[in-house]
Design a protein around this motif. Structure first.
Motif, PDB file in Angstrom:
ATOM      1  N   GLN A 174      17.661  73.653   5.745  1.00  0.00           N
ATOM      2  CA  GLN A 174      17.118  72.314   5.935  1.00  0.00           C
ATOM      3  C   GLN A 174      16.974  71.620   4.584  1.00  0.00           C
ATOM      4  O   GLN A 174      16.192  72.054   3.724  1.00  0.00           O
ATOM      5  CB  GLN A 174      15.785  72.378   6.690  1.00  0.00           C
ATOM      6  CG  GLN A 174      15.952  72.977   8.078  1.00  0.00           C
ATOM      7  CD  GLN A 174      14.673  73.005   8.894  1.00  0.00           C
ATOM      8  OE1 GLN A 174      13.674  72.374   8.532  1.00  0.00           O
ATOM      9  NE2 GLN A 174      14.693  73.727   9.992  1.00  0.00           N
ATOM     10  N   HIS A 175      17.746  70.548   4.435  1.00  0.00           N
ATOM     11  CA  HIS A 175      17.809  69.842   3.157  1.00  0.00           C
ATOM     12  C   HIS A 175      16.452  69.281   2.747  1.00  0.00           C
ATOM     13  O   HIS A 175      16.137  69.214   1.549  1.00  0.00           O
ATOM     14  CB  HIS A 175      18.827  68.712   3.270  1.00  0.00           C
ATOM     15  CG  HIS A 175      18.850  67.785   2.095  1.00  0.00           C
ATOM     16  ND1 HIS A 175      19.342  68.154   0.866  1.00  0.00           N
ATOM     17  CD2 HIS A 175      18.427  66.490   1.966  1.00  0.00           C
ATOM     18  CE1 HIS A 175      19.228  67.139   0.027  1.00  0.00           C
ATOM     19  NE2 HIS A 175      18.678  66.131   0.661  1.00  0.00           N
ATOM     20  N   SER A 176      15.634  68.876   3.742  1.00  0.00           N
ATOM     21  CA  SER A 176      14.359  68.225   3.416  1.00  0.00           C
ATOM     22  C   SER A 176      13.426  69.138   2.643  1.00  0.00           C
ATOM     23  O   SER A 176      12.563  68.667   1.895  1.00  0.00           O
ATOM     24  CB  SER A 176      13.674  67.748   4.700  1.00  0.00           C
ATOM     25  OG  SER A 176      13.419  68.845   5.570  1.00  0.00           O
ATOM     26  N   ILE A 177      13.570  70.460   2.818  1.00  0.00           N
ATOM     27  CA  ILE A 177      12.722  71.396   2.081  1.00  0.00           C
ATOM     28  C   ILE A 177      13.545  72.270   1.133  1.00  0.00           C
ATOM     29  O   ILE A 177      12.997  73.178   0.492  1.00  0.00           O
ATOM     30  CB  ILE A 177      11.900  72.289   3.032  1.00  0.00           C
ATOM     31  CG1 ILE A 177      12.833  73.110   3.930  1.00  0.00           C
ATOM     32  CG2 ILE A 177      10.949  71.459   3.865  1.00  0.00           C
ATOM     33  CD1 ILE A 177      12.095  74.140   4.778  1.00  0.00           C
ATOM     34  N   SER A 178      14.861  72.022   1.074  1.00  0.00           N
ATOM     35  CA  SER A 178      15.765  72.771   0.191  1.00  0.00           C
ATOM     36  C   SER A 178      15.617  74.274   0.376  1.00  0.00           C
ATOM     37  O   SER A 178      15.551  75.042  -0.598  1.00  0.00           O
ATOM     38  CB  SER A 178      15.518  72.386  -1.281  1.00  0.00           C
ATOM     39  OG  SER A 178      15.764  71.028  -1.487  1.00  0.00           O
ATOM     40  N   GLU A 208      23.709  66.511   6.658  1.00  0.00           N
ATOM     41  CA  GLU A 208      22.588  66.719   7.581  1.00  0.00           C
ATOM     42  C   GLU A 208      22.881  66.301   9.017  1.00  0.00           C
ATOM     43  O   GLU A 208      22.007  65.788   9.703  1.00  0.00           O
ATOM     44  CB  GLU A 208      21.340  65.964   7.090  1.00  0.00           C
ATOM     45  CG  GLU A 208      20.808  66.445   5.751  1.00  0.00           C
ATOM     46  CD  GLU A 208      19.548  65.716   5.356  1.00  0.00           C
ATOM     47  OE1 GLU A 208      18.476  66.071   5.870  1.00  0.00           O
ATOM     48  OE2 GLU A 208      19.635  64.775   4.548  1.00  0.00           O
ATOM     49  N   ASP A 229      24.458  71.687   4.038  1.00  0.00           N
ATOM     50  CA  ASP A 229      23.715  71.106   2.919  1.00  0.00           C
ATOM     51  C   ASP A 229      23.288  72.140   1.892  1.00  0.00           C
ATOM     52  O   ASP A 229      22.970  71.784   0.756  1.00  0.00           O
ATOM     53  CB  ASP A 229      22.515  70.326   3.454  1.00  0.00           C
ATOM     54  CG  ASP A 229      22.949  69.089   4.214  1.00  0.00           C
ATOM     55  OD1 ASP A 229      23.560  68.208   3.589  1.00  0.00           O
ATOM     56  OD2 ASP A 229      22.731  69.027   5.427  1.00  0.00           O
ATOM     57  N   PRO A 456      12.281  63.327  12.170  1.00  0.00           N
ATOM     58  CA  PRO A 456      12.298  62.508  10.965  1.00  0.00           C
ATOM     59  C   PRO A 456      13.725  62.160  10.552  1.00  0.00           C
ATOM     60  O   PRO A 456      14.659  62.914  10.826  1.00  0.00           O
ATOM     61  CB  PRO A 456      11.659  63.432   9.932  1.00  0.00           C
ATOM     62  CG  PRO A 456      12.074  64.804  10.386  1.00  0.00           C
ATOM     63  CD  PRO A 456      12.069  64.759  11.887  1.00  0.00           C
ATOM     64  N   SER A 458      16.466  61.736   7.573  1.00  0.00           N
ATOM     65  CA  SER A 458      16.680  62.396   6.288  1.00  0.00           C
ATOM     66  C   SER A 458      16.373  61.431   5.146  1.00  0.00           C
ATOM     67  O   SER A 458      16.367  60.208   5.315  1.00  0.00           O
ATOM     68  CB  SER A 458      18.130  62.861   6.166  1.00  0.00           C
ATOM     69  OG  SER A 458      19.006  61.739   6.095  1.00  0.00           O
ATOM     70  N   ASP A 459      16.122  62.006   3.988  1.00  0.00           N
ATOM     71  CA  ASP A 459      16.016  61.170   2.796  1.00  0.00           C
ATOM     72  C   ASP A 459      17.359  60.486   2.544  1.00  0.00           C
ATOM     73  O   ASP A 459      18.414  61.058   2.815  1.00  0.00           O
ATOM     74  CB  ASP A 459      15.633  62.016   1.587  1.00  0.00           C
ATOM     75  CG  ASP A 459      14.234  62.594   1.703  1.00  0.00           C
ATOM     76  OD1 ASP A 459      13.405  61.992   2.391  1.00  0.00           O
ATOM     77  OD2 ASP A 459      13.995  63.674   1.121  1.00  0.00           O
ATOM     78  N   TYR A 478      21.613  57.707   5.875  1.00  0.00           N
ATOM     79  CA  TYR A 478      20.548  58.502   6.473  1.00  0.00           C
ATOM     80  C   TYR A 478      21.122  59.262   7.666  1.00  0.00           C
ATOM     81  O   TYR A 478      22.207  58.941   8.165  1.00  0.00           O
ATOM     82  CB  TYR A 478      19.403  57.626   6.980  1.00  0.00           C
ATOM     83  CG  TYR A 478      18.714  56.752   5.960  1.00  0.00           C
ATOM     84  CD1 TYR A 478      17.436  57.050   5.507  1.00  0.00           C
ATOM     85  CD2 TYR A 478      19.320  55.585   5.480  1.00  0.00           C
ATOM     86  CE1 TYR A 478      16.779  56.230   4.590  1.00  0.00           C
ATOM     87  CE2 TYR A 478      18.676  54.764   4.566  1.00  0.00           C
ATOM     88  CZ  TYR A 478      17.404  55.091   4.127  1.00  0.00           C
ATOM     89  OH  TYR A 478      16.758  54.275   3.229  1.00  0.00           O
ATOM     90  N   CYS A 480      19.736  61.607  11.426  1.00  0.00           N
ATOM     91  CA  CYS A 480      18.644  62.083  12.281  1.00  0.00           C
ATOM     92  C   CYS A 480      19.264  62.752  13.497  1.00  0.00           C
ATOM     93  O   CYS A 480      20.306  62.309  13.994  1.00  0.00           O
ATOM     94  CB  CYS A 480      17.747  60.924  12.718  1.00  0.00           C
ATOM     95  SG  CYS A 480      16.253  61.443  13.617  1.00  0.00           S
TER      96      CYS A 480
END
Length: 618
Positions: A174-178, A208, A229, A456, A458-459, A478, A480
């Protein structure tokens, strides 16, 4: 029994190939039940490998064995594997036969390990069972990963034995938390019988957004994403294709499982177009689920400011078809400027806004005060309508900024695309991709994007100079993912600020989820479109046997549409087939509900059915 299954499976695959055009490059499949293999060493048999490469690891506990467990659907032989011996290596693990056509994103990395025609979809299925069905094998664990034959795994599914029963665990990045996230997805699985596991991967260009589904005994139990990712973040910047399954034994060994472990049988793998209901590839132009249209409009005023006071403004509009089906009856209306004139774009003069075609319009008006106005673009395809809006502000006579004398208002634009655009009965996972651009001339701060049904997001990627401003030349992307069970229209809204003014734009898309039970509906006379239908109450009670809403299809929808046309609440554009409950039908039902004093919900439910039937003769 196994041979019957194998013939059925191969026949099913051939049917897909025929529907896809009969070309080998359109899809590829492998399957085996291990019955024709030589007992013992697996390596080199029918393309399967184990213990190959230059590893210094010992030989693993892997072998082709007789089916002494007596599982009827396993045939006479199976593959047996345990983690009695483990190693941290990769390319000497156990690999299924490679497919001729790899699967992956368009720009995924290539190598000598895989090849053929790049496909967007991969799946693998196998049966697994414990060799000791009466008790736990403590520490037993085997990981299955879609791979291309080396170290570049793109997903991770663990088969495990626990005190509570067999267990499946899934790990994605998961890219959001690397980081990687391990999720138990099925626990307490009965170890006394075999089970079928399937993993599918839909590769979607961009970050993502890959979709990985895991099924147990034919039931979807988990949806996640791939490892794309991880490779983008830490390992070279690009993901990799897959063409096989790696059965890997690593980590803490369980020596007591030597000679036991799991049995693997009835293995199959497939690469090709993304399947949709009925076995028709997603790229096909027809199928049981209609493909919804998608339209996109951008509006840019010239000039953006009239600091000296009232004056003329020219609005320029670009209308694009960002979907896959041509649109008819395309209209463009501005709430404060008319007439709008088509300048260019219909290159083949067919009156349809074709896929990837762009039409350019213009409109001129005189503004006497600062004004924010909106343009709405509408198009039709497959019985569905689609709309998009764009809003722009022109400042008239406002005080200027220091050193400029002019206040320039900002503009922002968002485009939203779902993948896939339609789903089978029961729904499934959708990946939305978004692009946010700046069609104005001033950079935007405080840029924000929200989706009313997906989170959410993505960044964003695309801030090339890392200044946290959406510059004129930049495109921010982005993503989702969400699981849809019913036909859904949802909206993304982008906002950004410059010079004390906030710009806003939104994009709405519809994903169609097929409705079950249509084949049992009665045939309704009086069609196609030019026909009429005369129903009495008894006939209507036979025809209208269910509630109808957006996404419904069938003879009862045709009947409802015809009645609404006859009552003056609905107009179906020429060339658009009856029988699909889209936005036009929903709006017509709301008009009928308003006319008859019913709640205006746009669904043909029990109250509306009862009211309409009461108006019919006996």
């Amino acid at each position: 029994m196994l041979k019957t299954f194998k013939r059925f499976f191969l026949g099913f695959i051939m049917a897909i190939l025929v529907l896809a055009g009969g070309k080998k490059a359109a899809a590829d499949t492998n399957s085996t039940n291990f019955d024709g293999f030589t007992l013992g060493d697996l390596n080199g048999q029918d393309g399967w490998t184990s213990g190959h490469g230059s590893s210094t690891c010992p030989l693993y506990d892997v072998a082709v064995v007789p089916n002494t467990a007596g599982f009827a659907n396993f045939g006479t032989q199976s593959l047996r594997i345990s983690n009695a011996i483990t190693c941290g290596s990769f390319n000497d693990q156990t690999f299924s036969k490679s497919l001729a056509d790899e699967a992956g994103e368009t720009l995924a990395g290539s190598s000598a390990f895989s090849g053929g025609t790049r496909q967007p979809y991969f799946e693998a299925q196998w049966d697994f069972a414990s060799t000791v069905p009466g008790s736990e094998q403590p520490g037993l664990s085997v990981v299955a990963s879609p791979d291309r034959g080396d170290t570049m795994r793109m997903s991770w599914l663990q088969m495990q034995d626990t005190p509570a029963g067999l267990q499946l665990n899934f790990e994605d990045y998961q890219h959001s938390i690397s980081n990687f996230v391990l999720t138990p997805i099925a626990t307490g699985i009965d170890r006394t019988v075999p089970h079928t596991v399937k993993i599918t991967m839909q590769f979607i260009d961009g970050a993502e957004n890959d979709i990985v589904n895991v099924y147990l005994d034919g039931v979807l139990i988990h949806t996640g994403t791939s490892w794309e990712d991880y490779f983008r973040d830490f390992a070279g910047g690009i993901p990799f294709p897959v063409d096989s399954i790696m059965f890997r034994v690593a980590g803490t060994a369980a020596p007591a499982t030597l000679g036991n472990g799991f049995l693997i049988d009835n293995f199959s793998s497939f690469s090709g177009p993304v399947p949709v209901p009925g076995g028709v590839p997603a790229s096909a132009s027809s199928g049981p689920v209609p493909v919804p249209p998608m339209i996109d409009v951008v509006k840019v005023p010239s000039p953006l400011a009239l600091p000296a006071g009232p004056g003329p403004v020219i609005y320029n509009y670009t209308v694009r078809n960002i979907g896959t089906v041509p649109m008819t009856t395309v209209t463009l209306t501005d709430d404060s400027c008319s007439p709008l004139t088509l300048v260019s774009g219909d290159a083949n003069n067919n009156g349809a806004l074709d896929a990837n075609e762009t039409w350019v319009y213009t409109c001129t008006t005189t503004l006497t005060a600062t004004q924010t106005n909106t343009v709405t673009a509408t198009g039709f395809a497959n019985g569905l309508s689609t709309t998009d809006t764009a809003t722009a502000t022109v400042v008239v006579g406002a005080p200027g900024l220091p050193n400029t004398g002019v206040v320039i208002p900002p503009l922002i634009h968002v485009t939203k695309i779902p993948s896939p655009m339609s789903l089978p009965v029961g729904g499934g996972m959708i990946a939305y991709s978004y692009t946010v651009t700046n069609p104005g001339i001033v950079a935007l701060s405080n840029v924000n994007l929200i989706d009313n049904t997906c989170s959410p997001l993505s960044d964003p990627s695309g801030d090339a100079n890392s200044n946290n401003l959406l510059d004129v030349s930049e495109t921010w992307s982005y993503a989702c993912r969400t699981n849809l069970k019913t036909t859904t229209t949802n909206t993304a809204t982008a906002t950004g600020t410059a010079n004390g003014i906030t710009a806003t734009d939104s994009a709405s898309v519809t994903v169609i989820v097929s409705v079950p039970g249509l084949s049992a509906l009665p045939v309704v006379p009086g069609f196609p479109n030019t026909g009429t239908i005369q129903m009495n109450k008894t006939e209507a009670n036979t025809i209208f046997r269910r509630s109808l809403g957006t996404g419904a299809r069938g003879a009862d929808v045709k009947a409802l549409q015809t009645v609404l046309v006859q009552k003056g609440f609905l107009r179906i554009p020429a060339g658009v087939a009856y029988g699909f409950y889209g936005q036009l039908t929903r709006a017509a039902v709301k008009k009928y509900q308003a006319n008859t004093g019913l709640p205006q919900v746009g669904v043909f439910g029990p109250l509306t059915r009862a009211k309409l039937i009461s108006e019919l003769g006996d």
